[in-house]
Design a protein around this motif. Sequence first.
Motif, PDB file in Angstrom:
ATOM      1  N   LYS A 151     -14.779  94.641   8.262  1.00  0.00           N
ATOM      2  CA  LYS A 151     -14.000  93.925   9.277  1.00  0.00           C
ATOM      3  C   LYS A 151     -13.229  94.887  10.172  1.00  0.00           C
ATOM      4  CE  LYS A 151     -12.656  89.403   7.601  1.00  0.00           C
ATOM      5  NZ  LYS A 151     -11.635  88.768   6.756  1.00  0.00           N
ATOM      6  N   ALA A 152     -12.561  95.824   9.528  1.00  0.00           N
ATOM      7  CA  ALA A 152     -11.776  96.810  10.281  1.00  0.00           C
ATOM      8  C   ALA A 152     -12.701  97.643  11.167  1.00  0.00           C
ATOM      9  CB  ALA A 152     -11.011  97.711   9.319  1.00  0.00           C
ATOM     10  N   ALA A 153     -13.857  98.008  10.606  1.00  0.00           N
ATOM     11  CA  ALA A 153     -14.796  98.851  11.343  1.00  0.00           C
ATOM     12  C   ALA A 153     -15.276  98.142  12.610  1.00  0.00           C
ATOM     13  CB  ALA A 153     -15.980  99.209  10.457  1.00  0.00           C
ATOM     14  N   VAL A 154     -15.584  96.869  12.481  1.00  0.00           N
ATOM     15  CA  VAL A 154     -16.091  96.121  13.636  1.00  0.00           C
ATOM     16  C   VAL A 154     -15.019  96.007  14.716  1.00  0.00           C
ATOM     17  CG1 VAL A 154     -16.949  93.877  14.413  1.00  0.00           C
ATOM     18  CG2 VAL A 154     -17.813  94.875  12.286  1.00  0.00           C
ATOM     19  N   LEU A 155     -13.786  95.800  14.281  1.00  0.00           N
ATOM     20  CA  LEU A 155     -12.667  95.748  15.241  1.00  0.00           C
ATOM     21  C   LEU A 155     -12.583  97.035  16.043  1.00  0.00           C
ATOM     22  CD1 LEU A 155      -9.583  94.090  13.490  1.00  0.00           C
ATOM     23  CD2 LEU A 155     -10.853  93.321  15.526  1.00  0.00           C
ATOM     24  N   ILE A 156     -12.658  98.152  15.344  1.00  0.00           N
ATOM     25  CA  ILE A 156     -12.582  99.445  16.025  1.00  0.00           C
ATOM     26  C   ILE A 156     -13.766  99.611  16.971  1.00  0.00           C
ATOM     27  CG2 ILE A 156     -12.569 101.950  15.749  1.00  0.00           C
ATOM     28  CD1 ILE A 156     -11.307 101.592  13.037  1.00  0.00           C
ATOM     29  N   LEU A 157     -14.945  99.254  16.451  1.00  0.00           N
ATOM     30  CA  LEU A 157     -16.149  99.438  17.247  1.00  0.00           C
ATOM     31  C   LEU A 157     -16.069  98.654  18.555  1.00  0.00           C
ATOM     32  CD1 LEU A 157     -18.836 100.921  17.093  1.00  0.00           C
ATOM     33  CD2 LEU A 157     -19.866  98.835  16.207  1.00  0.00           C
ATOM     34  N   GLU A 158     -15.578  97.423  18.473  1.00  0.00           N
ATOM     35  CA  GLU A 158     -15.430  96.618  19.687  1.00  0.00           C
ATOM     36  C   GLU A 158     -14.542  97.327  20.697  1.00  0.00           C
ATOM     37  OE1 GLU A 158     -14.069  92.978  17.961  1.00  0.00           O
ATOM     38  OE2 GLU A 158     -16.103  92.138  17.824  1.00  0.00           O
ATOM     39  N   ASP A 159     -13.589  98.056  20.151  1.00  0.00           N
ATOM     40  CA  ASP A 159     -12.634  98.755  20.993  1.00  0.00           C
ATOM     41  C   ASP A 159     -13.248  99.992  21.675  1.00  0.00           C
ATOM     42  OD1 ASP A 159     -10.263  99.314  22.148  1.00  0.00           O
ATOM     43  OD2 ASP A 159      -9.336 100.198  20.365  1.00  0.00           O
ATOM     44  N   ILE A 160     -14.051 100.743  20.937  1.00  0.00           N
ATOM     45  CA  ILE A 160     -14.530 102.013  21.501  1.00  0.00           C
ATOM     46  C   ILE A 160     -15.932 101.939  22.097  1.00  0.00           C
ATOM     47  CG2 ILE A 160     -13.053 103.442  20.015  1.00  0.00           C
ATOM     48  CD1 ILE A 160     -15.409 104.019  18.240  1.00  0.00           C
ATOM     49  N   PHE A 161     -16.638 100.848  21.844  1.00  0.00           N
ATOM     50  CA  PHE A 161     -18.006 100.732  22.372  1.00  0.00           C
ATOM     51  C   PHE A 161     -17.998 100.582  23.892  1.00  0.00           C
ATOM     52  CE2 PHE A 161     -21.566  98.099  23.809  1.00  0.00           C
ATOM     53  CZ  PHE A 161     -22.645  98.830  23.340  1.00  0.00           C
ATOM     54  N   LYS A 162     -18.905 101.328  24.534  1.00  0.00           N
ATOM     55  CA  LYS A 162     -19.057 101.177  25.980  1.00  0.00           C
ATOM     56  C   LYS A 162     -20.517 100.919  26.284  1.00  0.00           C
ATOM     57  CE  LYS A 162     -15.736 104.180  28.295  1.00  0.00           C
ATOM     58  NZ  LYS A 162     -15.759 105.383  29.137  1.00  0.00           N
ATOM     59  N   HIS A 163     -20.752  99.947  27.142  1.00  0.00           N
ATOM     60  CA  HIS A 163     -22.128  99.619  27.526  1.00  0.00           C
ATOM     61  C   HIS A 163     -22.750 100.732  28.355  1.00  0.00           C
ATOM     62  CE1 HIS A 163     -23.120  95.675  26.106  1.00  0.00           C
ATOM     63  NE2 HIS A 163     -21.864  95.308  26.298  1.00  0.00           N
ATOM     64  N   GLY A 164     -24.078 100.799  28.326  1.00  0.00           N
ATOM     65  CA  GLY A 164     -24.773 101.682  29.252  1.00  0.00           C
ATOM     66  C   GLY A 164     -25.029 103.076  28.707  1.00  0.00           C
ATOM     67  N   TYR A 165     -24.804 103.291  27.408  1.00  0.00           N
ATOM     68  CA  TYR A 165     -25.088 104.611  26.831  1.00  0.00           C
ATOM     69  C   TYR A 165     -26.158 104.514  25.750  1.00  0.00           C
ATOM     70  CZ  TYR A 165     -21.041 106.478  29.241  1.00  0.00           C
ATOM     71  OH  TYR A 165     -20.158 106.880  30.196  1.00  0.00           O
ATOM     72  N   ARG A 166     -26.880 105.619  25.567  1.00  0.00           N
ATOM     73  CA  ARG A 166     -27.889 105.679  24.509  1.00  0.00           C
ATOM     74  C   ARG A 166     -27.272 106.389  23.316  1.00  0.00           C
ATOM     75  NH1 ARG A 166     -32.059 108.963  25.676  1.00  0.00           N
ATOM     76  NH2 ARG A 166     -33.772 107.690  24.944  1.00  0.00           N
ATOM     77  N   TYR A 167     -26.783 105.612  22.360  1.00  0.00           N
ATOM     78  CA  TYR A 167     -26.081 106.213  21.229  1.00  0.00           C
ATOM     79  C   TYR A 167     -27.051 106.896  20.266  1.00  0.00           C
ATOM     80  CZ  TYR A 167     -22.002 103.894  23.031  1.00  0.00           C
ATOM     81  OH  TYR A 167     -20.976 103.505  23.845  1.00  0.00           O
ATOM     82  N   GLN A 168     -26.621 108.056  19.782  1.00  0.00           N
ATOM     83  CA  GLN A 168     -27.488 108.855  18.914  1.00  0.00           C
ATOM     84  C   GLN A 168     -26.965 108.876  17.484  1.00  0.00           C
ATOM     85  OE1 GLN A 168     -26.393 112.429  18.188  1.00  0.00           O
ATOM     86  NE2 GLN A 168     -28.237 113.180  17.209  1.00  0.00           N
ATOM     87  N   LYS A 169     -25.658 108.661  17.346  1.00  0.00           N
ATOM     88  CA  LYS A 169     -25.079 108.815  16.018  1.00  0.00           C
ATOM     89  C   LYS A 169     -23.801 108.000  15.890  1.00  0.00           C
ATOM     90  CE  LYS A 169     -23.684 112.509  12.896  1.00  0.00           C
ATOM     91  NZ  LYS A 169     -23.695 113.961  12.712  1.00  0.00           N
ATOM     92  N   ALA A 170     -23.546 107.509  14.691  1.00  0.00           N
ATOM     93  CA  ALA A 170     -22.291 106.830  14.413  1.00  0.00           C
ATOM     94  C   ALA A 170     -21.864 107.192  13.007  1.00  0.00           C
ATOM     95  CB  ALA A 170     -22.457 105.316  14.532  1.00  0.00           C
ATOM     96  N   GLY A 171     -20.592 107.040  12.734  1.00  0.00           N
ATOM     97  CA  GLY A 171     -20.130 107.381  11.397  1.00  0.00           C
ATOM     98  C   GLY A 171     -18.826 106.696  11.061  1.00  0.00           C
ATOM     99  N   ILE A 172     -18.560 106.645   9.777  1.00  0.00           N
ATOM    100  CA  ILE A 172     -17.317 106.052   9.294  1.00  0.00           C
ATOM    101  C   ILE A 172     -16.674 107.024   8.317  1.00  0.00           C
ATOM    102  CG2 ILE A 172     -18.899 104.621   7.910  1.00  0.00           C
ATOM    103  CD1 ILE A 172     -16.634 103.490   6.557  1.00  0.00           C
ATOM    104  N   MET A 173     -15.362 107.126   8.390  1.00  0.00           N
ATOM    105  CA  MET A 173     -14.652 108.038   7.512  1.00  0.00           C
ATOM    106  C   MET A 173     -13.517 107.277   6.842  1.00  0.00           C
ATOM    107  SD  MET A 173     -12.865 111.601   8.670  1.00  0.00           S
ATOM    108  CE  MET A 173     -14.005 111.683  10.013  1.00  0.00           C
ATOM    109  N   LEU A 174     -13.475 107.337   5.508  1.00  0.00           N
ATOM    110  CA  LEU A 174     -12.362 106.734   4.780  1.00  0.00           C
ATOM    111  C   LEU A 174     -11.441 107.863   4.354  1.00  0.00           C
ATOM    112  CD1 LEU A 174     -14.344 104.167   2.575  1.00  0.00           C
ATOM    113  CD2 LEU A 174     -13.082 103.732   4.705  1.00  0.00           C
TER     114      LEU A 174
END
Length: 426
Positions: free
Chosen positions: A328-351
Amino acid sequence: MSYIRYTKKIALIDCNSFYVSCERLFNPKIRKKPVVVLSNNDGCIISRSNEAKALGIKMGEPYFKAKNIIIKNNVQVFSSNYSLYGDLSRRVMRTLKRFNSEIEVYSIDEAFMDLSNFTDDEIESVGKEIRSTILQWTGIPTSIGIAKTKTLSKIANHIAKKKQSGVTSLIDIENLDPILEKINISDVWGVGKQLTKFYQKNGIYNAKQLKNKSNAWIKKCSNVLSSRTAMELRGIPCIDLEIASSKRKSCVVSRSFGKRVENFEELKEAVASYCLNASEKIRSESLVAKSITIFIRTSPFQRNFGYYSNSKTIDFPIATNNSIEIVKAAVLILEDIFKHGYRYQKAGIMLTGLSNENGKKNLFSSEKDEKINKLMKSIDKTNYRYGKSTLSLASAGIYKKWNMRREHSSKIDTADFYSLPKIKAT
DNA sequence: TCTGGGGTCCTAGGACCC
DNA sequence: TCTGGGGTCCTAGGACCC
């Protein structure tokens, strides 16, 4: 003040071309042949047999760049199989512990061991015995360096790698200068790219020159770590063996995608599934996390579509290892930092800010928390029993189109009990 | 015009390791 | 076309406090 100073004998046992050696164990046909193992997503070359090294294939080189040499020389290529390597690593470490139960497992293929209780005369033959036992019991070839400090044992190991016997002791050598002089400054443990540049600018090109530089100068111009390295080169131990396995402080799960990801839903799936991995990992170690960071980025190598990289961290109200809460927390953050129009190559999560689970109960824990904990435990049990991701969350996706490439897998799975052949006793 | 000083704690970023 | 992943530690600098 007086104190007794006794000489320590520190051994560094390092597996030769570890991942390649693991693959060779199950495939004798590739014993004398050039072999490489690739990183996740078949991206880079991260382990090479001696034959592959001799062909000029570099450590960390992108696979596609080395492809020509590889095809031309019929180099055997493997995708990495970490559960296999992890399993064999444990076997090697278990064998090592027969010689001294107090070892520091430094990485998947290396361990430090204190051999101070042996005499100078014995030490080299003890090393040889350790080496041959590991080879015999696990099939993994190793190199062993023995010296008075960890840093020097790294150097001894470096030398041992090039020797037939595979064992080098620097213990009874009075003057190490002629040896240290031949060690390139960049090959000293703790000296990376930046420090190498800095030292070279100051006329330090080899280990002997660093050893002879004053501590005051090193501390002033660099930092304490560097002065420790110099002390260790002088034979004065500054870096202790870490016998007790300490609990980790952070947990990262990140992957490059098999293909570029552009839409939010797919990115969300990937991030959610990394969250499930990470939370399962910390649960298995009875840890809870104080905060979570998500990062996403496009390829730093191909900026023709524009480069974007961002990350954000938030704190949990109460430290947690609950998958649902973490996703849940991760999705909230993702909504915040995601920007349309880019070809994403990598994602990660850190606890981060990990601590023991049992300190978790507090004023705010409720019956509901208890229920969720039980649910998590039963999910973990089921997945352990029936294979990873038997039970998952819908948000992690089913088809996983973004999943990494793994085209050269040997598919050997010693870690999966249920995939072992069954023999029926009659 | 002249604008303390020192301590602690936290964080981000960098450097290193495998 | 295609460039890994997971850790630790240190330091500088900012926020905050007295």
